[in-house]
Design a protein around this motif. Structure first.
Motif, PDB file in Angstrom:
ATOM      1  N   PRO A   1       0.807  -1.334   0.128  1.00  0.00           N
ATOM      2  CA  PRO A   1       0.026  -0.060   0.039  1.00  0.00           C
ATOM      3  C   PRO A   1       0.700   1.291   0.063  1.00  0.00           C
ATOM      4  O   PRO A   1       0.432   2.187  -0.808  1.00  0.00           O
ATOM      5  CB  PRO A   1      -1.008  -0.062   1.325  1.00  0.00           C
ATOM      6  CG  PRO A   1      -0.998  -1.654   1.178  1.00  0.00           C
ATOM      7  CD  PRO A   1       0.299  -2.243   0.995  1.00  0.00           C
TER       8      PRO A   1
ATOM      9  N   THR B   1       0.748   4.123  -2.611  1.00  0.00           N
ATOM     10  CA  THR B   1       0.163   5.487  -2.513  1.00  0.00           C
ATOM     11  C   THR B   1       1.245   6.759  -3.048  1.00  0.00           C
ATOM     12  O   THR B   1       0.976   7.375  -3.796  1.00  0.00           O
ATOM     13  CB  THR B   1       0.311   5.895  -0.742  1.00  0.00           C
ATOM     14  OG1 THR B   1      -0.758   4.844  -0.530  1.00  0.00           O
ATOM     15  CG2 THR B   1      -0.274   7.299  -0.453  1.00  0.00           C
TER      16      THR B   1
ATOM     17  N   ARG C   1       0.568   6.428  -6.960  1.00  0.00           N
ATOM     18  CA  ARG C   1      -0.623   7.548  -7.122  1.00  0.00           C
ATOM     19  C   ARG C   1      -0.398   8.897  -7.112  1.00  0.00           C
ATOM     20  O   ARG C   1      -0.533   9.636  -7.912  1.00  0.00           O
ATOM     21  CB  ARG C   1      -1.622   6.830  -6.264  1.00  0.00           C
ATOM     22  CG  ARG C   1      -2.595   5.683  -6.461  1.00  0.00           C
ATOM     23  CD  ARG C   1      -3.565   5.501  -5.669  1.00  0.00           C
ATOM     24  NE  ARG C   1      -4.267   4.175  -5.998  1.00  0.00           N
ATOM     25  CZ  ARG C   1      -4.618   3.048  -5.107  1.00  0.00           C
ATOM     26  NH1 ARG C   1      -4.268   3.610  -3.938  1.00  0.00           N
ATOM     27  NH2 ARG C   1      -5.298   2.156  -5.733  1.00  0.00           N
TER      28      ARG C   1
END
Length: 190
Positions: A107, A111, A114
């Motif tokens: 994750p 992140t 992104r």
């Protein structure tokens, strides 16, 4: 169908029934087969169940007994809105294209990636073409807590650049893990 998909389907049904009702509640006789799922959503704070006074008022309004009724809570509304507008991965895009490697990101890496893609219109070195779409449609493997993408070497180099930017301005975890798992790092400016 995943649990999340079923929850969204039940929320959609509640919202549709709520919208056509003059009183703003989805009533028991319309939601009967979904009772257990609606109650579970209420436990999670995504739906509100009518209390005793509301049921009495609804019974008067409907001119018959209302055993239970539900409506979306603000988080339930927001989840439904996001589910309707957030893109779902296209299964064709999940299959590897020729020359693409399967990449699994934790994750924190996703992140950072992104953010790199989000800043594309302000960067001087842009993410390579197609990387934004790959990031947008990445599949999440809930059991492994990883995001799965299929990337070409060119896209992997662009990801390494994005992680390098992130490491220079924050955490090096993402770039170090990517280098360890895939052997690709951004070498810096010549």
């Amino acid at each position: 169908m995943t649990y999340e998909d079923r929850a969204v389907a039940v929320l959609t049904t509640v919202a549709d029934r709520q919208r056509v009702a003059d009183h703003g509640w989805a009533l028991d006789w319309y939601l009967g087969p979904l009772r257990q799922r609606v109650f579970h959503l209420a436990e999670r704070g995504l739906a509100q169940l009518a209390d005793r006074e509301d049921r009495a008022a609804l019974s008067l309004w409907e001119e018959r007994p209302v055993r239970w009724a539900a409506r979306l809570t603000p988080p339930g509304h927001d989840l439904l809105l996001c589910a309707r507008h957030c893109p779902r991965p296209d299964t064709d895009q999940l299959a590897p294209s020729p020359g693409a490697r399967k990449v699994e990101l934790i994750p924190a890496q996703m992140t950072a990636l992104r953010l790199f893609v989000l800043l594309a219109d302000r960067l001087r070195v842009l993410p390579v073409e197609g990387l934004a779409e790959q990031v947008r449609t990445a599949r999440r493997d809930a059991a492994a807590n990883r995001h799965v993408l299929y990337l070409t070497e060119e896209r992997m180099a662009s990801v390494a650049y994005g992680f390098w930017l992130h490491s220079m301005s924050g955490s090096a975890l993402e770039t170090n893990r990517f280098a360890r798992d895939y052997g690709i790092t951004y070498g810096g400016l010549p």
